[in-house]
Structures are given as C-alpha cells and as structure tokens.
Design a protein around this motif. Structure first.
Motif, PDB file in Angstrom:
ATOM      1  N   ALA A  97       2.970   4.587  -3.908  1.00 19.79           N
ATOM      2  CA  ALA A  97       3.277   4.932  -2.532  1.00 19.79           C
ATOM      3  C   ALA A  97       4.713   5.423  -2.424  1.00 19.79           C
ATOM      4  O   ALA A  97       5.606   4.964  -3.125  1.00 19.79           O
ATOM      5  CB  ALA A  97       3.061   3.723  -1.626  1.00 19.79           C
TER       6      ALA A  97
ATOM      7  N   ASP B 235       8.770   5.815   1.948  1.00 20.36           N
ATOM      8  CA  ASP B 235       8.603   5.556   3.378  1.00 20.36           C
ATOM      9  C   ASP B 235       7.313   4.808   3.685  1.00 20.36           C
ATOM     10  O   ASP B 235       6.979   4.579   4.849  1.00 20.36           O
ATOM     11  CB  ASP B 235       8.652   6.868   4.169  1.00 20.36           C
TER      12      ASP B 235
ATOM     13  N   SER C 134       4.205   5.768   3.035  1.00 19.28           N
ATOM     14  CA  SER C 134       3.014   6.592   3.176  1.00 19.28           C
ATOM     15  C   SER C 134       2.209   6.596   1.889  1.00 19.28           C
ATOM     16  O   SER C 134       2.724   6.285   0.813  1.00 19.28           O
ATOM     17  CB  SER C 134       3.412   8.030   3.540  1.00 19.28           C
TER      18      SER C 134
ATOM     19  N   ARG D 112      -3.252   3.051  -2.155  1.00 21.23           N
ATOM     20  CA  ARG D 112      -1.859   2.844  -1.779  1.00 21.23           C
ATOM     21  C   ARG D 112      -0.904   3.069  -2.951  1.00 21.23           C
ATOM     22  O   ARG D 112       0.185   3.635  -2.781  1.00 21.23           O
ATOM     23  CB  ARG D 112      -1.658   1.424  -1.231  1.00 21.23           C
TER      24      ARG D 112
ATOM     25  N   ARG E 243      -7.250   9.234   6.766  1.00 22.86           N
ATOM     26  CA  ARG E 243      -7.138  10.073   5.574  1.00 22.86           C
ATOM     27  C   ARG E 243      -8.502  10.326   4.940  1.00 22.86           C
ATOM     28  O   ARG E 243      -9.363   9.462   4.926  1.00 22.86           O
ATOM     29  CB  ARG E 243      -6.226   9.406   4.536  1.00 22.86           C
TER      30      ARG E 243
END
Length: 320
Positions: free
Chosen positions: A29, A32, A34, A74, A291
């Motif tokens: 990941a 930040d 994301s 992730r 997503r």
C-alpha cells in the motif's frame, strides 16, 4: 474467459496448504494508505478468474495448472493456498462461508475449495469432452456454470446453509439463444431482481437473459451495443460490468430491473488507469469497495515460467 486450454470427513481429503512465495516485486500500500493500482502475481502463473472477499482479499485461478492464489489487495502479498489438479481454474466465486467455487475449463468439472485450509470439498463432474466450463455465479439456491463449447448451463444446488451438492443438473439453453461458431456462453451473472441469469456470448457479442427453471433465453436489448470478446461479468445493483478481454476495456451497462434491456453508459479503458499499471487482455473482474480488480491473462504473450502477470485496479466510480 477464453479457450486455452462433506464438511467434517470431506475436509481431510485435501488438507495440503501450500505456502506460496510472495512475488519479489509485490507492491505494498502506498504511504497515504491507498491501495496499489497494480498487484503482482507469481511469474508464469497465467491467471484467468478472480473472486474477492473480506480482508480485503482476492483469490485467483491459474489456467496453467489450476493453482489457487490468495492475494491481499491492500499489501500485494500473496500465497498459493491450494495446488491445482493440472487442469485449468477459470471463473471463480466466493461465498460468505469461505467456499470458493471454481470453473474447471477443459476438465469438464467444478471444484469447491475451502479457502481457510485449501481443502477440495467437492470435485463435481459436469460434462464430458469437448466441454469448456468457463464461469460461475452463485444464487441463493445454486451455483451456475457456463460451458463455452455447448449451449447449456450446469446447476449445482446449494442447501439453505450453503452446502453444495455432489452432482450437477444440465440445463440446455433454448429460446433465442444462438450458439454459433467459436466461444459461446462465457461470463454469467444475475439480473437486478435476482430472478434470472445473464449470460454473454463472446463471439456474437449478444447478452441473454436466461430463465433458471427452463433455460429459455431472451436476447437483452442493448440499443445496438455489441459485447464481442465479452468475458467475465460483474453486476453491482443495476450496473453490469462486462470485461471485453482483447479489447482491453470494460463495457459498463445500465440494466433495467428485469434485465431485459440495458444501455451502454461508458467504457473503462487505459485512460482510466493509474500510470503505474496497464491492461493486457483482462479476463474477469472482482469488486472490493469502490475498486474493480482485473487479472491480465496476456493471451497475446507466449507464456513462459518467467512471464510476468499482474492484477489491475481501477476505480469503480469510473463506470458508475
């Protein structure tokens, strides 16, 4: 997908849990928080199907040998959880009890795998050759499989607690269904009401609404839009995502509640991707949150033990 080819006691039939090696170039990941836009798979894996679940986790099947690979969306870390039988693992679906339903391609079978242990809970014969069991969708009472070689579906009943049957029922496709030459029925989903099935014919580009009880198919009126090269389907509400593999795009269809009509509202293609990733013949699609995740089968690239494969992430809002 393209042509390339009981609890308790049952759980002890295949308890081998294979500790796969995380790809050396796995992506974690971003700082930040994301999720990564590109998630690496083992070299030579040859992915086809994808299913997503809590975790956030995805499972992917290899069309080369049928291995099942578990991937963190992730972190990009992954491992092989179930060794394949040497035949393809194509379309996948995951239920809430940790069972993974696997379309077996040229093997003419369906497998059900426990994602906690890697155990094969069911290995269900569906058809003899020449068959190409390509994709699967779960409904409240059954798992439904397509066969790209034959104008028929296969129904594996599921008990009220989700336990799959050990045998399947063949449901011929009739009504307006036209099999044609080349790949026939491929991706499969349900209508927004859940009362019927949707099946795309990859070669003709037609989408059909199929009555589960009878197999009678009615062509969905898409206002002239074509879904040639249509592969995996994923419905979210009244939005149907149709992966068009060699076109390297996702057609986004807005369906009526009945599923008898729909309109193409946009496509998702390379322009919607982050600069760190790309499409290279995506085949199927899973969704986690906002997503979409698509494995790249790379059918135009000769497969070798060192060929790289990856999963591409794209925001689902790009098509909503």
């Amino acid at each position: 997908m393209s042509r390339l080819l009981a609890s308790g006691a049952v759980a002890v039939l295949s308890l081998t849990l294979v500790s796969g090696v995380q790809p050396a170039n796995a992506v974690r990941a971003t700082p930040d928080g994301s999720f990564p836009a590109r998630l690496e798979l083992p070299d030579g894996f040859q992915p086809e199907g994808i299913a997503t679940g809590a975790g956030p986790t995805a499972w992917l099947g290899s069309r080369a040998d049928g291995d099942i690979y578990e991937l963190s969306l992730r972190t990009g870390e992954g491992r092989t959880i179930s060794e394949g039988p040497g035949t393809p693992s194509l379309g996948l679906k995951h239920d809430r009890d940790g069972r993974l339903y696997v379309a077996g391609g040229t093997s003419g079978t369906a497998r059900v795998i426990d994602t906690e242990t890697g155990a094969v809970l069911r290995d269900i014969p569906l058809a003899t050759a020449p068959s190409f069991v390509n994709d699967v969708v779960l409904t409240k009472g059954a798992a439904w499989f397509t066969d790209s070689n034959r104008a028929q579906l296969y129904r594996v009943d599921r008990s009220p607690d989700g336990e799959p049957a050990t045998i399947a029922t063949t449901v011929p496709l009739t009504g307006e269904w036209v099999q044609g030459a080349g790949l026939g029925g491929n991706g499969i989903s349900t209508t927004p009401t859940g009362h019927a099935l949707l099946v795309v014919n990859s070669t003709s580009g037609l989408l059909y609404r199929v009555e589960p009880a009878t197999g009678v198919a009615t062509e969905v009126d898409l206002g002239g839009a074509s879904l040639t090269m249509g592969d995996g389907l994923l419905r979210h509400g009244r939005t149907l995502y149709v992966v068009r593999n060699r076109a390297n795009e996702i057609a986004v269809i807005r369906l009526s509640k009945s599923g008898l009509t729909g309109r193409l509202v946009r496509t998702i293609d390379a322009d919607d991707l982050a600069g760190t990733t790309s499409f290279d013949v995506p085949t199927t699609v899973g969704r986690f949150g906002s997503r979409l995740y698509l494995p790249n089968a790379r059918f135009t690239t000769p497969p070798t033990p060192t060929t790289d494969y990856w999963v591409t992430e794209v925001p689902a809002r790009a098509g909503d």
